[in-house]
Design an enzyme around this catalytic site. Structure first.
Site, short mmCIF file in Angstrom:
data_model
loop_
_atom_site.label_atom_id
_atom_site.label_comp_id
_atom_site.label_asym_id
_atom_site.label_seq_id
_atom_site.Cartn_x
_atom_site.Cartn_y
_atom_site.Cartn_z
N GLY A 136 0.72 -1.17 0.05
CA GLY A 136 -0.03 -0.01 0.01
C GLY A 136 0.84 1.22 -0.01
O GLY A 136 1.90 1.25 -0.49
N GLU A 137 0.35 2.37 0.65
CA GLU A 137 0.99 3.64 0.75
C GLU A 137 1.52 4.17 -0.50
O GLU A 137 2.67 4.75 -0.72
CB GLU A 137 2.00 3.73 1.80
CG GLU A 137 3.32 2.90 1.77
CD GLU A 137 4.26 2.72 3.14
OE1 GLU A 137 5.20 2.83 2.87
OE2 GLU A 137 3.58 2.50 4.14
N ALA A 138 0.60 3.72 -1.75
CA ALA A 138 1.21 4.15 -3.00
C ALA A 138 2.42 3.95 -3.71
O ALA A 138 3.27 4.33 -4.34
CB ALA A 138 1.25 5.90 -3.05
#
Length: 345
Positions: A309-311
């Protein structure tokens, strides 16, 4: 799709109106990019998808000479009431702790943005106030969902030439799975994955939570935006707003993984052309992400078995896009380099 105050008095009326105002690609920009590409010191098509990425950037920026001078990675952070049902291997307290880690520069996404020269911004979507438990009621009311989408639209307010969207939120793969199940049907087990590392018992709780949520909201799942409000979360609603705002301002978008694609899937269900300005940064190792991308017509840039996640996947893809653009912009032409072109037969 049309709307007016009398035809649609719901809180989503303005969102539906914006969906009718989305600009299309700039064909002249693409033609100019292809003409330059044909003059560069390489065989036609030799850079494969890198060439298509440059055309995509130009088409949606509306520029014959596309740029990546101000790429921006935005991480949207939220909390979820469904976490109390044991659907995550980590406690909800991690949300605030990770925000602190982002601010201190200690997360993986901080390193990727630094390595590739990317702007970075975090949206704190009330991480200390979880949304409603989707198993017993709506995550958000419709007005709250629209307000959160509007907040997400601020992602492009400061100006950027390419936006990468990602998220952070314990439990958000559960709500993303519920969104996919509501949009596409199928058993809960098909859509849930191990997220941050669930064991078998946790995975069973996660599937059960999705089933309960679908049953609770079964009379309200006919409209994609209503699905977003009832089953989503603040970070998902905000990402949907950011993606839509980017389209309206001619900013191409790189999507991150399973959860970010959930926001995109809602928009796609509302309008089949809503994601024409988007590419998938990567295919996540989470659940049925690959299937969702196929449904959306998005071929991922990368496939690295990531599920952070978290780009992070979107940021890596942005780094690759910068390389593609550098080749197109800075390579010599055959004439400049004194290199012979392809022989005529």
């Amino acid at each position: 799709m049309t709307s007016s105050p009398t035809a649609d008095a719901s809180p989503f009326a303005d969102i539906r109106r914006l969906l009718t105002e989305m600009p299309g690609p700039d064909g002249d920009a693409v033609a100019a990019i292809r003409a330059r590409d044909a003059s560069l010191t390489k065989p036609p098509g030799a850079l494969g998808r890198l060439e298509a990425f440059v055309e995509w950037l130009g088409a949606w920026q509306g520029k014959a000479k596309p740029t990546l001078d101000r790429p921006m990675v935005c991480v949207f952070a939220g909390s979820h009431g469904v976490v109390e049902r044991g659907v995550s291997a980590f406690p909800a307290a991690v949300n605030r702790q990770m925000l602190d880690n982002f601010a201190a520069g200690g997360a993986a996404i901080n390193q990727l943005c630094a390595a590739y020269g990317l702007g970075f911004r975090v949206f704190d979507l009330a991480v200390d106030l979880p949304t409603g438990d989707i198993c017993s009621g709506p995550a958000l009311d419709e007005k709250g969902c629209v307000a959160t989408m509007a907040f997400g639209m601020e992602a492009v307010a400061a100006g950027t030439d390419c936006l990468a969207v990602g998220e952070m939120g314990i439990g958000n793969t559960t709500v993303a799975a519920a969104i996919y199940a509501a949009l596409y049907g199928g058993e809960a087990e098909h859509w849930v994955g191990r997220g941050t590392g669930l064991d078998a018992a946790g995975l069973a709780r996660k599937a059960q939570a999705v089933r309960l949520a679908l049953d609770t909201h079964k009379d309200h799942l006919g409209d994609p935006l209503t699905i977003l409000a009832r089953l989503g979360g603040r970070e998902i609603a905000a990402m949907a707003g950011a993606i839509l705002a980017a389209r309206l301002q001619r900013v191409p978008v790189v999507l991150d993984g399973y959860v970010a694609t959930g926001a995109a899937a809602v928009l796609h269900a509302a309008d089949a052309h809503a994601l024409d300005h988007c590419i998938a940064g990567h295919c996540s190792a989470e659940g049925a992400h690959g299937e969702v991308l196929e449904r959306l017509g998005l071929k991922p840039v990368l496939s690295l078995d990531m599920r952070l996640g978290e780009a992070s996947g979107a940021a890596l893809a942005l780094g690759l896009l910068k390389g593609a653009l550098a080749c197109h912009r800075d390579m010599a032409t055959f004439e400049q380099a004194g290199v012979s072109g392809k022989s005529e037969s």
